[in-house]
Design an enzyme around this catalytic site. Sequence first.
Site, mmCIF file in Angstrom:
data_model
loop_
_atom_site.group_PDB
_atom_site.id
_atom_site.type_symbol
_atom_site.label_atom_id
_atom_site.label_comp_id
_atom_site.label_asym_id
_atom_site.label_seq_id
_atom_site.Cartn_x
_atom_site.Cartn_y
_atom_site.Cartn_z
ATOM 1 N N ARG A 33 0.848 -1.182 0.000
ATOM 2 C CA ARG A 33 0.000 0.000 0.000
ATOM 3 C C ARG A 33 0.886 1.236 0.000
ATOM 4 N NH1 ARG A 33 -3.172 2.991 4.637
ATOM 5 N NH2 ARG A 33 -3.981 4.659 3.326
ATOM 6 N N HIS A 36 -2.804 11.195 0.586
ATOM 7 C CA HIS A 36 -2.401 10.993 1.970
ATOM 8 C C HIS A 36 -1.944 12.348 2.523
ATOM 9 C CE1 HIS A 36 -1.101 7.679 4.903
ATOM 10 N NE2 HIS A 36 -0.893 8.829 5.542
ATOM 11 N N GLU A 57 -7.721 8.497 5.655
ATOM 12 C CA GLU A 57 -8.066 9.137 6.934
ATOM 13 C C GLU A 57 -8.517 10.591 6.799
ATOM 14 O OE1 GLU A 57 -5.071 6.485 9.753
ATOM 15 O OE2 GLU A 57 -4.703 8.630 9.523
ATOM 16 N N ASN A 61 -7.931 1.715 9.728
ATOM 17 C CA ASN A 61 -6.634 2.026 10.326
ATOM 18 C C ASN A 61 -6.833 2.124 11.831
ATOM 19 O OD1 ASN A 61 -5.917 2.300 7.654
ATOM 20 N ND2 ASN A 61 -5.473 4.487 7.749
ATOM 21 N N TYR A 85 -4.943 2.400 15.704
ATOM 22 C CA TYR A 85 -3.762 2.607 16.541
ATOM 23 C C TYR A 85 -4.070 2.531 18.030
ATOM 24 C CZ TYR A 85 -1.254 3.818 12.331
ATOM 25 O OH TYR A 85 -0.668 3.745 11.089
ATOM 26 N N GLU A 104 -3.933 -0.069 8.052
ATOM 27 C CA GLU A 104 -2.788 0.394 8.847
ATOM 28 C C GLU A 104 -2.920 -0.135 10.261
ATOM 29 O OE1 GLU A 104 -1.880 4.578 9.055
ATOM 30 O OE2 GLU A 104 -2.313 4.899 6.930
#
Length: 446
Positions: free
Chosen positions: A77, A121, A166, A293, A295, A355
């Site tokens: 990616r 991005h 995002e 994604n 985290y 991610e």
Amino acid sequence: MENPAFPPDFLWGVSTSAFQIEGATSEGGRGPSIWDTFTATDGKIARGEHANVAADHYHRYPEDIALMAELGVGAYRMSFAWPRIQPDGKGSPNAEGLDFYDRLLDNVCEAGIAPVATLYHWDTPQALEDTGGWLARDTAKRFGEYAAIVGERFADRVKMWIPLNEPMVMSIYGYAIGEYAPGQFLLLDAIPTAQYQHLAHGLAVQALRAAGATSVGTANNHSPIWAAADSNTDEDTDEDAAAADWLDALINRTYAEPVLLGSYPEQIVEHLPAGFADDLPTIAQPLDFYGVNYYEPQGVAAPGEGNPLPFELQAVEGYPMTTNDSPIVPHGLRELLVSFHDRYREHLPPIHITENGCSFADEVGADGAVHDPERIDFLEGHLAAVRQAMDAGVDVRGYFVWSLLDNFEWSKGYAPRFGLVHVDYETQKRTPKDSFAWYQELLRHE
């Protein structure tokens, strides 16, 4: 590797982004982006660092692709730099930029790795920001034109497409609190940027499919929202619960529901631009996959006196931390995936974890190796959480580690190291870390 087995067609990959690794910001006809402007502004980036060279991927991509081939991933990616393809964000494309990505994609394909391409991005061409950026509806139209250029040139090689990465981060960090480029501080007045990014997504999906793209999705950052418990009762107060609902609407549902359901959470509607509903059919294009994604979870409590927002962020305590100040909570990923599936199951396409990763203060040791047992533990724990979510019925089809390389980590500069491969920024020497070997071994057995 002790994680339960994944299906044989599960897609394993790594992720990067153009601004964080390419460098060559003034080469090949590339125009300036908002991040070039932001990094050149005093006080915006830790230690005054910038991405003019970054990991020098622009010149060293054959070496980096060879590392991916050695690693054994099935997919890579990456992202196109919009100002490398359209220096001003509109008009005829820059031939040198297209040629660079031709070479990059050809090399990826020749290595037997499937390209997964992100169109955006966060590197808006500065010329578009000067005319309003994501506060202007016209930027969405320009993005649709950009998507058509990229799709026409590369649809024959790209396996999966992600129009925007995002959009929440651009809206909140870029326009609401100013920590990221373009550095505006608009608080809830930044919400129109979500609408125009969604419109850009919808127009891009249409343009990519018209160009022959067969798999188009999205990649949104999502977090479980954990309300603070009352210190006397260990239970959430009604005010805390309301704050949690507001934050969930703002950072999760505002970015999932327009594309999945064609609607916004009720808390958000009054902050949207006039006529937003007319664009919802364009925004809610059917998707082939949904990128998550993940985290960390986000803690929240009722706002204190004088807070202009309907919530107050709280630290999530009691967990080990990364050097990017994120609590390490693998079960938060399982919680997120299961709740997301339960909430949207009738409208949700297959999920890819686009991610997931962590930063630590990785150094090359006296033995010439980089020992990062914390990252191995992180990845093992989060993959176990993915497997648990799959066992609970969530349709997860792939997992991408963030990131292949240590890179420029936005406003924090180069201190946070997320890579499976260590980068010496002085010499650009690449050193695969222990986690690289761990992931390589996993892929050999999956």
